[in-house]
Design a protein around this motif. Sequence first.
Motif, PDB file in Angstrom:
ATOM      1  N   LEU A  92     -33.970 -10.533  13.925  1.00 50.30           N
ATOM      2  CA  LEU A  92     -33.392  -9.688  14.969  1.00 50.30           C
ATOM      3  C   LEU A  92     -31.930 -10.036  15.247  1.00 50.30           C
ATOM      4  N   ILE A  93     -31.545 -11.300  15.012  1.00 53.11           N
ATOM      5  CA  ILE A  93     -30.148 -11.659  15.264  1.00 53.11           C
ATOM      6  C   ILE A  93     -29.333 -11.749  13.980  1.00 53.11           C
ATOM      7  N   GLY A  94     -29.933 -11.340  12.876  1.00 51.78           N
ATOM      8  CA  GLY A  94     -29.138 -11.215  11.649  1.00 51.78           C
ATOM      9  C   GLY A  94     -29.054 -12.451  10.797  1.00 51.78           C
ATOM     10  N   LEU A  95     -29.920 -13.409  11.017  1.00 53.84           N
ATOM     11  CA  LEU A  95     -29.852 -14.633  10.218  1.00 53.84           C
ATOM     12  C   LEU A  95     -30.819 -14.629   9.037  1.00 53.84           C
ATOM     13  N   ARG A  96     -31.697 -13.650   9.010  1.00 62.03           N
ATOM     14  CA  ARG A  96     -32.699 -13.631   7.944  1.00 62.03           C
ATOM     15  C   ARG A  96     -32.994 -12.185   7.578  1.00 62.03           C
ATOM     16  N   PRO A  97     -32.939 -11.876   6.290  1.00 59.74           N
ATOM     17  CA  PRO A  97     -33.201 -10.482   5.911  1.00 59.74           C
ATOM     18  C   PRO A  97     -34.669 -10.126   6.096  1.00 59.74           C
ATOM     19  N   ALA A  98     -34.915  -8.882   6.414  1.00 64.30           N
ATOM     20  CA  ALA A  98     -36.291  -8.403   6.476  1.00 64.30           C
ATOM     21  C   ALA A  98     -36.702  -7.934   5.086  1.00 64.30           C
ATOM     22  N   SER A  99     -37.995  -7.952   4.818  1.00 64.96           N
ATOM     23  CA  SER A  99     -38.465  -7.447   3.532  1.00 64.96           C
ATOM     24  C   SER A  99     -38.630  -5.937   3.587  1.00 64.96           C
ATOM     25  N   SER A 100     -39.119  -5.461   4.718  1.00 69.76           N
ATOM     26  CA  SER A 100     -39.259  -4.022   4.891  1.00 69.76           C
ATOM     27  C   SER A 100     -39.388  -3.710   6.369  1.00 69.76           C
ATOM     28  N   GLY A 101     -39.234  -2.449   6.690  1.00 71.85           N
ATOM     29  CA  GLY A 101     -39.378  -2.051   8.081  1.00 71.85           C
ATOM     30  C   GLY A 101     -38.051  -1.630   8.687  1.00 71.85           C
ATOM     31  N   THR A 102     -38.113  -1.238   9.958  1.00 70.52           N
ATOM     32  CA  THR A 102     -36.893  -0.823  10.635  1.00 70.52           C
ATOM     33  C   THR A 102     -36.799  -1.499  11.995  1.00 70.52           C
ATOM     34  N   VAL A 103     -35.563  -1.718  12.413  1.00 69.75           N
ATOM     35  CA  VAL A 103     -35.301  -2.245  13.754  1.00 69.75           C
ATOM     36  C   VAL A 103     -34.190  -1.383  14.348  1.00 69.75           C
ATOM     37  N   GLU A 104     -34.461  -0.800  15.502  1.00 69.75           N
ATOM     38  CA  GLU A 104     -33.439   0.020  16.133  1.00 69.75           C
ATOM     39  C   GLU A 104     -33.185  -0.451  17.551  1.00 69.75           C
ATOM     40  N   LEU A 105     -31.905  -0.458  17.902  1.00 63.07           N
ATOM     41  CA  LEU A 105     -31.535  -0.758  19.286  1.00 63.07           C
ATOM     42  C   LEU A 105     -30.858   0.481  19.839  1.00 63.07           C
ATOM     43  N   ARG A 106     -31.445   1.044  20.857  1.00 63.78           N
ATOM     44  CA  ARG A 106     -30.933   2.278  21.455  1.00 63.78           C
ATOM     45  C   ARG A 106     -30.619   3.321  20.380  1.00 63.78           C
ATOM     46  N   GLY A 107     -31.554   3.419  19.447  1.00 61.77           N
ATOM     47  CA  GLY A 107     -31.432   4.460  18.436  1.00 61.77           C
ATOM     48  C   GLY A 107     -30.554   4.106  17.248  1.00 61.77           C
ATOM     49  N   LYS A 108     -29.862   2.962  17.328  1.00 67.35           N
ATOM     50  CA  LYS A 108     -29.015   2.562  16.204  1.00 67.35           C
ATOM     51  C   LYS A 108     -29.728   1.507  15.372  1.00 67.35           C
TER      52      LYS A 108
END
Lengths: 332, 536
Positions: free
Chosen positions: B313-329
């Motif tokens: 969530l803070i950008g230190l580790r890549p995700a393998s799959s999926g989505t994360v949105e903050l206020r639509g972004k």
Amino acid sequence: MSAFSDSGLWTTLANASLYQSTLREATPLSLAAVGAVISERSGVVNIAMEGMMLTGAFFAVFADVHLHNAALGLVAAMAAGGIMAGIHGYSAVWLRANQIVSGMAINLLALGLTSYLAFSVYGTNGPPVPCVPPVPCSGNQVRTIPDWSIPGLNGIPGIGKVFFQQNPIFYLMLVLVILIQIFLFRTTLGLRVRAAGEHPRAADTAGIHVLRLRFLSVLPSGILSGLAGGYLALAISGTFSDNMTSGRGFIALAAMIFGKWNPFGAFGACLLFGFGQALYDNLQNTTGPLQDYSTLVATLPYVLTIVALAGFIGKAVPPAADGIPYDPASNA
Amino acid sequence: MSLNGSGGWANGVPSIEARELVKRFGTFVANDHVSLQAYAGKVLAVVGENGAGKSTLMNMLSGLLQPDDGEIRLNGRPVRFKSPRDGIEAGIGMVHQHFMLIPPLTVAENVVLGHEPSKGFFDRPAAERKVAELSEAFGLKLDPRHRVQSLSVGLQQRVEILKILYWGSEILIFDEPTAVLTPQETRELFVVLRGLSQQGKTIIFITHKLKEVMEISDHITVLRAGKVVGQLETASTSAQEIASKMIGRDVLPEVHKEPPSFGELALVVRALSIQSDLETMAVRNIDLEIRAGEILGIAGVEGNGQSELVDTLIGLRPASSGTVELRGKSLLVGSSGLKTAPARIREAGVACVPEDRRERGLVLQYTVADNLILGMQDDALFSQAGVLNRGKIRAWAQTLVKQFDVRPRRSDVPVGTLSGGNQQKVVLAREFSENPDLLIAAQPTRGLDIGAAQFVHERLVEKRDTGTAILLVSAELDEIFALSDRIAVIYEGQIMGVFPASSVNEEEVGLLMTGGSTHAAEQSIDLSAPALTQGT
């Protein structure tokens, strides 16, 4: 490679004198490197072997010439190295100075001091020259330390010349490498030295006098570097010249790291580096294309070292508290 | 100060006594005329908040630090320790909070270090034999030949205890020994402590966990801000009384919290999967939603994917799959793996109070002021054309230091010299000052004393009330329940269920956290599912 097949490389590699001079070159490196292992294992980084060696070399010649005795020359060399180590130890351990800066200062001090002293003592008449035994030695000549030829063994084909026609300091070095290995890993004092270098506060809370132990551990490093300088001056060159150690102290430093702060490891690395130097020297004396490339060929051991350190032998991990001054009164 | 102050049964001479000890570090008075008494066969608890001066006091008793004033007496006789050697000689052994062990050495080597059996050479067999005997005698099972670095924290502590027993110490000081232990290990430690106490050893136990104080101690000395504020007998006091002395006011058992007023969706996580360092799946296909003005607590035993989730969530580790949105972004874009640079994520409105503040939250050598602007140094407020504006930074820092009650109230000292609680306040102050849309708080009160923990809790709730979405990750159920509006339980990287906090109890969540019986889990999910739908 076939272009080089008759170029002298194979002859050089097959010649026992290459290996004899490998050991010759490895001797001062090993002395400095295994000495530094003690210092660094206790937690004091020592990059000042170059300066300690150079100081040792000068005072070896100075004492030798004035006292007409090579053994006393070596004693003076060790004392001079020991004093330089004392300065480094005092500032690094008791004053908690930055150990790299202190070490670099020692190196620069040694370079300037020995040049100055050499000029002021020998400036007008030139440096003393080695005394060659059959001729009686005059007052200002250097009594050198001749090689030993061990009768009976020096005749063994191949290895005889390599192992049994060497300088006494070479044999002393072998003994020291073994003794220091035993000291560090088999004695109580060695255990304490390692503890002081890994976690000084833990050692302190176990009742060990960390500062004293660290200071005392820096001294053998200087003494052995001084001895290495004495060897260069009295056994190899028979004289003193400015900056005559030409980086050997730093090569010893690299060997110590390559050897993972381990006496046997450092010795092994010194053999490799000694081989590089010997190869260079020997190729210089050949004719043909390889002579032109001798400098390049001689870098091979160092290139290999970088490659090896970069990942093939695993990371060289220093003692955890190496280079970090210890302050018993802090509240950490 | 006289001996009489310490109470009824303590008529004998204390085996160790501190009289009016003073210790200063620069202008900071860590111990201000501190006195205490401890007796053979008794357990003395020394309690106080972080930074109250407990460790300083113990370091003086063990000889590691020298008092500036005052006196230490052993069995009534004044002593003066110049170093830990003198303390050891006098029979004082300390188990430090940060273990005094040398990881590459073996158990036996660590135990005998400084007092090695020797026949010229280090007598390893003798050392190993003695350590084996000791561990047998005191019920501290250990293999003397194991390297300390390969041992669990609980076992490492045993090595520490063995070490001081090997020294023959009669006075045993334990500096927050349970801080690093699991509940199981703590129980085992207490059995050992009781045994030692029965053998007539004097035990000094430092802690700020009141439950433990009540359980293990015979008498109590309370420190606050470097001074003794109470000497109590455990049998005739209560946790409440100790706590009120510790923090100088009565404990507020619960954080005052208004019902949440949910805003729009802030964070939306869909089908997120993340790999661990070991390339196993740490987080598997999870969905999460947090609204503005809501605290979502993620409950879980540590190591079940929480750390990896936060890292992603803070950008230190890549995700393998999926989505994360903050206020639509979307926060997961990028060419090499699903990852966005931490700086971009901060800009997008995410702030994080990291799990390990000393490692990730602060630069310990930097001053408080410099730490307070970390990450914001290029802000026009603090620098122009790359040159820091010291005056503005100082003013800003002073405001925050006051606002967040950082003690000492100074912004020019290295943050590493502050106590844990005050370090955390610095982290909080910085992260809050960015006015994030999403605040991630990972184990925000770990290692903090009651006062500091309560402060942190109050601030988090305040932040929620200003409309920030808060993701709380905690291994402490008390904390989860005190703060969360909704609770998500994570187990082996999967979300076992999301519940409105009011609809579940600690037992149910505890069960799910440990993978619980599926029947109970299903039941609690069934029970709360409707409420969840209403809540979101």
